[in-house]
Design a protein around this motif. Structure first.
Motif, mmCIF file in Angstrom:
data_model
loop_
_atom_site.group_PDB
_atom_site.id
_atom_site.type_symbol
_atom_site.label_atom_id
_atom_site.label_comp_id
_atom_site.label_asym_id
_atom_site.label_seq_id
_atom_site.Cartn_x
_atom_site.Cartn_y
_atom_site.Cartn_z
ATOM 1 N N VAL A 68 0.815 -1.159 -0.082
ATOM 2 C CA VAL A 68 0.009 -0.133 0.044
ATOM 3 C C VAL A 68 0.688 1.099 0.170
ATOM 4 O O VAL A 68 0.524 2.138 -0.547
ATOM 5 N N GLY A 69 2.114 1.227 0.854
ATOM 6 C CA GLY A 69 2.872 2.185 0.966
ATOM 7 C C GLY A 69 3.694 2.612 -0.514
ATOM 8 O O GLY A 69 3.727 3.917 -0.916
ATOM 9 N N ILE B 240 2.307 1.827 -3.414
ATOM 10 C CA ILE B 240 0.973 2.371 -4.205
ATOM 11 C C ILE B 240 0.895 3.800 -4.039
ATOM 12 O O ILE B 240 0.892 4.677 -4.928
ATOM 13 N N ALA B 241 0.981 4.178 -2.631
ATOM 14 C CA ALA B 241 0.634 5.605 -2.410
ATOM 15 C C ALA B 241 1.820 6.383 -2.805
ATOM 16 O O ALA B 241 1.675 7.787 -3.283
ATOM 17 N N LEU C 80 1.140 7.097 -6.559
ATOM 18 C CA LEU C 80 -0.052 8.099 -6.608
ATOM 19 C C LEU C 80 0.509 9.567 -6.324
ATOM 20 O O LEU C 80 -0.110 10.349 -6.878
ATOM 21 N N LEU C 81 1.315 9.751 -5.521
ATOM 22 C CA LEU C 81 1.992 10.884 -4.929
ATOM 23 C C LEU C 81 2.748 11.504 -6.340
ATOM 24 O O LEU C 81 2.563 12.683 -6.707
ATOM 25 N N ALA D 169 -7.809 5.682 -9.785
ATOM 26 C CA ALA D 169 -6.936 6.264 -8.603
ATOM 27 C C ALA D 169 -6.282 7.375 -9.350
ATOM 28 O O ALA D 169 -5.810 8.384 -8.819
ATOM 29 N N CYS D 170 -5.416 6.831 -10.529
ATOM 30 C CA CYS D 170 -4.594 7.494 -10.911
ATOM 31 C C CYS D 170 -5.085 8.773 -11.653
ATOM 32 O O CYS D 170 -4.550 9.728 -11.526
ATOM 33 N N ALA E 25 -6.010 11.167 -9.042
ATOM 34 C CA ALA E 25 -4.660 11.797 -8.348
ATOM 35 C C ALA E 25 -4.080 12.948 -9.092
ATOM 36 O O ALA E 25 -3.656 14.086 -8.685
#
Length: 334
Positions: free
Chosen positions: A11-12, A14-15, A18-19, A225-226, A229
């Motif tokens: 998850v980190g 993926i975050a 997305l950042l 999600a992308c 973002a």
């Protein structure tokens, strides 16, 4: 295949991806709204919503060719692992933050390419690179600003000649409308291409962890999600770069604003470069330079323009260097 990661680590990562996507929207929002803001066609707060909307809905228009093939044309797919992906994202993010802080436009796509090259070579040396893909990318970096410069000069001359019998009011009104259209198309293309690079990164990560089954694909939640973002990043505006692009290089009129935009997207479209991931931008950050020079050379603030060229040239090696250091640091701390 990499060792299976724990859920929090996955998850980190993926975050982090997305950042990067968020920063891409923040950093590159200027490319689609600078002209409509600087020519006062639209107020800044409305312009960013306009751009963000088209960034988000781009997945409804474009396929996922870029996302499906991300990473196959820059570095060898066989060497891509979690550490390479993480280091590549760090390289791209750090360079984006540096250029954003300085108010200098640069290509987020090139930063990601540089990150992949740096992380890949840190792992496997020069053999990591797909040299045919890199050669075409470098040629696009060199040629697209020059080609765009010449095209914009020609377009300004043609449109000026065609409008010679029109009143200034009529020309201004027509090009204000055209700027809305071109800004929408540019934002649509930006969202349809750049967001896909992050989709591809996340999908590769999930696939390497056995989360996608036997065949590679991009899950719909990753697409949403992308796109979200990137749209949120665009809403933040990237005002430092808007000021550079729209105000500091040269003074634009609505007619020059639309011509600047038409000459920008001269790079290969998704799928036209090795692996389909390629360089959709080769942003022509010299767009303002071109239309300003069409009036007179002294209309361009060449000191500002030169700093943009320098950033344009060093984006890939700079992001590659940061990514390589990030890769070695992760390996050292394991």
């Amino acid at each position: 295949m990499d060792a299976v990661l724990g859920f929090p680590v996955l998850v980190g990562l993926i975050a982090v991806a997305l950042l990067f996507d968020f920063l891409n929207g923040l950093h590159d929002a200027a490319n689609s709204i600078a002209t409509i803001v600087s020519t006062r066609v639209l107020r800044p707060q409305y312009a960013v919503f306009w751009a963000a909307f088209f960034n988000f809905v781009a997945f409804l228009v474009f396929g996922l060719n870029v996302a499906q093939t991300i990473g196959t044309g820059i570095i060898e797919p066989s060497i891509i692992d979690v550490t390479v992906i993480f280091a590549a994202l760090v390289g791209a993010i750090v360079w984006n933050l540096i250029t954003w802080a300085l108010g200098i436009p640069s290509s987020s796509s090139h930063a990601l390419i540089g990150g992949l090259v740096g992380a890949g070579m840190a792992k496997a040396g020069l053999s990591a690179a797909v040299w045919s893909g890199l050669t075409k990318t470098l040629l696009a970096i060199v040629l697209s600003p020059l080609i765009g410069f010449l095209l914009a000069l020609a377009l300004v001359a043609i449109v000026s000649w065609a409008s010679v019998r029109s009143t200034p009011f009529a020309v201004d009104r027509a090009f204000r409308i055209l700027q809305f259209i071109s800004a929408s198309l540019y934002s649509l293309g930006h969202g349809g291409n750049d967001a896909q690079k992050t989709m591809g990164i996340i999908a590769v990560l999930l696939f390497s962890q056995g989360k996608l089954g036997p065949e590679f694909h991009v899950p719909f939640w990753v697409v949403l999600a992308c796109q979200m973002a990137m749209a949120l990043g665009t809403l933040m505006g990237g005002w430092r770069i808007v000021r550079t692009m729209g105000l500091r290089i040269t003074k634009l009129t609505p007619m020059q604003g639309i011509l600047r935009r038409d000459g920008r997207r001269g790079d290969p479209v998704p799928g036209n470069v090795p692996g389909g991931s390629g360089v959709h931008h080769a942003y022509d950050h010299g767009g303002d330079r071109r239309v300003g020079a069409a009036r007179r050379v002294s209309a361009v603030r060449w000191n500002v323009a030169s700093s943009i060229v320098y950033a344009w040239v060093i984006t890939i090696p700079a992001a590659a260097g940061v990514a390589a250091m990030a890769y070695w640091l992760v390996i050292l701390l394991r």
